[in-house]
Design a protein around this motif. Structure first.
Motif, PDB file in Angstrom:
ATOM      1  N   LEU A   1      76.102  42.835  44.284  1.00 25.36           N
ATOM      2  CA  LEU A   1      75.891  43.538  43.146  1.00 25.36           C
ATOM      3  C   LEU A   1      74.320  42.314  42.580  1.00 25.36           C
ATOM      4  N   ARG A   2      73.825  43.313  41.828  1.00 25.56           N
ATOM      5  CA  ARG A   2      72.906  42.617  42.005  1.00 25.56           C
ATOM      6  C   ARG A   2      71.979  42.451  39.951  1.00 25.56           C
ATOM      7  N   VAL A   3      72.255  40.883  39.791  1.00 24.68           N
ATOM      8  CA  VAL A   3      72.419  40.862  38.930  1.00 24.68           C
ATOM      9  C   VAL A   3      70.922  39.769  37.942  1.00 24.68           C
ATOM     10  N   GLY A   4      70.197  40.626  36.933  1.00 23.27           N
ATOM     11  CA  GLY A   4      69.024  40.796  35.906  1.00 23.27           C
ATOM     12  C   GLY A   4      69.890  39.167  35.455  1.00 23.27           C
ATOM     13  N   PHE A   5      68.058  38.503  35.235  1.00 24.26           N
ATOM     14  CA  PHE A   5      68.151  37.395  34.200  1.00 24.26           C
ATOM     15  C   PHE A   5      67.201  37.047  33.141  1.00 24.26           C
ATOM     16  N   LEU A   6      67.332  36.283  32.124  1.00 21.79           N
ATOM     17  CA  LEU A   6      66.096  35.955  31.453  1.00 21.79           C
ATOM     18  C   LEU A   6      65.875  34.446  31.754  1.00 21.79           C
ATOM     19  N   GLY A   7      64.756  34.136  32.311  1.00 25.66           N
ATOM     20  CA  GLY A   7      64.582  32.831  32.744  1.00 25.66           C
ATOM     21  C   GLY A   7      65.161  32.247  32.866  1.00 25.66           C
ATOM     22  N   PRO A   8      64.850  31.465  31.450  1.00 26.59           N
ATOM     23  CA  PRO A   8      65.911  29.534  31.265  1.00 26.59           C
ATOM     24  C   PRO A   8      67.660  30.190  31.512  1.00 26.59           C
ATOM     25  N   TYR A   9      67.928  31.240  31.803  1.00 22.06           N
ATOM     26  CA  TYR A   9      68.823  31.139  31.365  1.00 22.06           C
ATOM     27  C   TYR A   9      69.888  32.386  32.635  1.00 22.06           C
ATOM     28  N   PHE A  10      69.578  31.104  33.707  1.00 22.33           N
ATOM     29  CA  PHE A  10      69.693  31.798  34.852  1.00 22.33           C
ATOM     30  C   PHE A  10      71.177  31.517  35.319  1.00 22.33           C
ATOM     31  N   SER A  11      71.135  29.679  35.268  1.00 19.66           N
ATOM     32  CA  SER A  11      72.119  29.038  35.587  1.00 19.66           C
ATOM     33  C   SER A  11      73.067  29.229  34.980  1.00 19.66           C
ATOM     34  N   THR A  12      73.215  29.826  34.142  1.00 15.35           N
ATOM     35  CA  THR A  12      74.832  30.028  32.556  1.00 15.35           C
ATOM     36  C   THR A  12      76.048  30.783  34.319  1.00 15.35           C
ATOM     37  N   LEU A  13      74.829  31.739  35.542  1.00 18.18           N
ATOM     38  CA  LEU A  13      76.356  32.460  35.755  1.00 18.18           C
ATOM     39  C   LEU A  13      76.154  31.669  37.358  1.00 18.18           C
ATOM     40  N   ASP A  14      75.681  30.537  37.567  1.00 16.84           N
ATOM     41  CA  ASP A  14      76.332  29.566  38.325  1.00 16.84           C
ATOM     42  C   ASP A  14      77.297  29.468  38.774  1.00 16.84           C
ATOM     43  N   VAL A  15      78.386  28.924  37.961  1.00 12.22           N
ATOM     44  CA  VAL A  15      79.519  29.096  38.741  1.00 12.22           C
ATOM     45  C   VAL A  15      80.601  30.279  38.631  1.00 12.22           C
ATOM     46  N   PRO A  16      80.108  31.291  37.311  1.00 13.49           N
ATOM     47  CA  PRO A  16      81.447  32.921  38.023  1.00 13.49           C
ATOM     48  C   PRO A  16      80.607  32.948  39.545  1.00 13.49           C
ATOM     49  N   LEU A  17      79.467  33.408  39.417  1.00 13.67           N
ATOM     50  CA  LEU A  17      78.990  33.947  40.623  1.00 13.67           C
ATOM     51  C   LEU A  17      79.655  33.385  42.457  1.00 13.67           C
ATOM     52  N   GLN A  18      79.838  32.430  42.015  1.00 11.85           N
ATOM     53  CA  GLN A  18      80.158  31.495  43.241  1.00 11.85           C
ATOM     54  C   GLN A  18      81.036  31.882  43.457  1.00 11.85           C
ATOM     55  N   ARG A  19      82.370  31.670  42.257  1.00 15.24           N
ATOM     56  CA  ARG A  19      83.942  32.463  42.438  1.00 15.24           C
ATOM     57  C   ARG A  19      83.711  33.562  42.983  1.00 15.24           C
ATOM     58  N   LEU A  20      82.497  34.887  42.141  1.00 16.47           N
ATOM     59  CA  LEU A  20      82.927  35.868  42.297  1.00 16.47           C
ATOM     60  C   LEU A  20      82.844  36.361  44.403  1.00 16.47           C
ATOM     61  N   ARG A  21      81.874  35.030  44.758  1.00 21.20           N
ATOM     62  CA  ARG A  21      82.058  34.901  46.663  1.00 21.20           C
ATOM     63  C   ARG A  21      82.689  34.442  47.166  1.00 21.20           C
ATOM     64  N   GLU A  22      83.552  34.091  46.781  1.00 27.80           N
ATOM     65  CA  GLU A  22      85.070  33.453  47.380  1.00 27.80           C
ATOM     66  C   GLU A  22      85.531  34.061  47.382  1.00 27.80           C
ATOM     67  N   ARG A  23      85.749  34.839  46.152  1.00 32.73           N
ATOM     68  CA  ARG A  23      87.091  36.301  45.980  1.00 32.73           C
ATOM     69  C   ARG A  23      86.271  37.340  47.347  1.00 32.73           C
ATOM     70  N   TYR A  24      85.173  37.896  47.106  1.00 34.28           N
ATOM     71  CA  TYR A  24      85.089  38.418  47.633  1.00 34.28           C
ATOM     72  C   TYR A  24      83.875  38.438  48.664  1.00 34.28           C
ATOM     73  N   PRO A  25      83.864  37.499  49.498  1.00 37.52           N
ATOM     74  CA  PRO A  25      82.529  37.018  50.760  1.00 37.52           C
ATOM     75  C   PRO A  25      81.898  38.175  51.214  1.00 37.52           C
ATOM     76  N   GLU A  26      82.412  39.822  51.205  1.00 37.06           N
ATOM     77  CA  GLU A  26      81.168  40.484  52.069  1.00 37.06           C
ATOM     78  C   GLU A  26      80.687  40.637  50.088  1.00 37.06           C
ATOM     79  N   CYS A  27      80.320  40.448  49.315  1.00 38.23           N
ATOM     80  CA  CYS A  27      79.829  41.270  48.225  1.00 38.23           C
ATOM     81  C   CYS A  27      78.755  40.519  48.477  1.00 38.23           C
ATOM     82  N   ALA A  28      77.333  40.762  48.277  1.00 36.34           N
ATOM     83  CA  ALA A  28      75.458  41.087  48.798  1.00 36.34           C
ATOM     84  C   ALA A  28      75.726  40.475  47.264  1.00 36.34           C
ATOM     85  N   VAL A  29      75.094  39.807  46.730  1.00 34.01           N
ATOM     86  CA  VAL A  29      74.524  39.455  45.611  1.00 34.01           C
ATOM     87  C   VAL A  29      73.296  38.889  45.800  1.00 34.01           C
ATOM     88  N   THR A  30      72.844  39.560  44.302  1.00 33.40           N
ATOM     89  CA  THR A  30      70.982  38.918  44.820  1.00 33.40           C
ATOM     90  C   THR A  30      70.813  39.079  43.065  1.00 33.40           C
TER      91      THR A  30
END
Length: 295
Positions: free
Chosen positions: A97-126
């Motif tokens: 999963l490749r995620v784009g963000f506008l500078g000031p708002y990158f932390s809005t996905l901190d929790v969802p991305l952490q949960r995604l990694r927990e559910r799919y450890p093989e999913c590389a997130v950039t």
């Protein structure tokens, strides 16, 4: 020119030309390509030698395509975009999963991305920071799968996902400005100031996220210089070029010792959502959206 074979053309020359046509700035082109500015100039000169004519007109203040450059861009861009989409699509085939963000708002996905990694450890997130001058470009070119964006989004080929953040407004103002110590400022106060605007943004953002041309009472709001990156905006504010209407997210992640952020009223809070292409087939995109709703 004679003796030039199509097969000898360096694809990097064409990529540098296309990106330069999008940015019209050698520094930003070099940054996007991960090259030095001299290398970008070298690639352009090489392409111009192959064509036999200049493609770009350059001065100390501006860069623009000449008519021959415009023609080349029209001819090569569709094929270039398809090639780029094929390459990045193949790279994404493993459902990273490749995620784009506008500078000031990158932390809005901190929790969802952490949960995604927990559910799919093989999913590389950039994560990729987007340019305000090309908000949807990386998504449409297939360089990212999903992105964080500000509402409103009025793009027919894109899907608007869940809201992931709400941020009250702030006014970035020079620390030595007479109004910098105010408890809050209002949109009517902008009639006495000059605002710094972004270089180019989608029309719906220009219409709603940034201040209008007049205050609610009808007084004009002066527009000064434009800026693209957050450091450019804060530097302009610090040096007295104007004020900048932003959000609490900017104050959280981008600071300047000579700039303060004053609570700002008269404009709605900024609302942040996930956005992706309607034709995406990456299941991780919708899984991330579902996780974001669970918060």
């Amino acid at each position: 020119m004679t003796g030039v074979e199509i097969g000898r053309i360096d694809p990097l020359e064409l990529e540098a030309f296309v990106v330069l046509a999008e940015e019209l700035h050698f520094g930003r082109t070099a940054a996007r390509l991960g090259l030095s500015q001299p290398r970008v100039s070298q690639l352009l000169r090489s392409l111009e030698r192959r064509v036999g004519r200049r493609l770009v007109e350059r001065t100390s203040r501006r860069v623009e395509l000449n008519p021959l450059g415009e023609r080349l861009l029209r001819d090569v861009r569709p094929a270039f975009d398809e090639l780029r989409r094929a390459v990045v699509g193949t790279r994404a085939a493993g459902y990273g999963l490749r995620v784009g963000f506008l500078g000031p708002y990158f932390s809005t996905l901190d929790v969802p991305l952490q949960r995604l990694r927990e559910r799919y450890p093989e999913c590389a997130v950039t994560l990729t920071q987007l340019s305000w001058a090309d908000v949807y470009g990386p998504l449409r070119r297939g360089e990212v799968d999903v992105q964080i964006c500000l509402l409103p989004v009025e793009q027919r080929d894109l899907t608007i996902g869940p809201e992931i953040g709400v941020f009250p407004r702030r006014l970035a103002i020079a620390r030595n400005h007479p109004r910098a110590t105010a408890e809050s400022l209002d949109i009517e106060d902008l009639a006495e100031m000059t605002i710094i605007a972004p270089h180019t943004v989608p029309p719906e953002l220009a219409r709603t996220f940034w201040p209008p041309e007049t205050t609610p009472s009808g007084r004009p709001i002066r527009r000064g210089i434009s800026a693209i990156t957050e450091p450019e905006m804060l530097g302009a504010v610090a040096h007295g070029a104007g004020v900048f209407v932003t959000t609490a997210a900017m104050a959280r992640h981008f600071l300047h010792p000579d700039v303060v952020f004053v609570p700002f009223t008269g404009m709605p809070d900024a609302r942040v959502v996930l956005v992706w292409r309607k034709d995406t087939d990456n299941p991780r995109v919708r899984e991330l959206a579902a996780i974001a709703v669970e918060q």
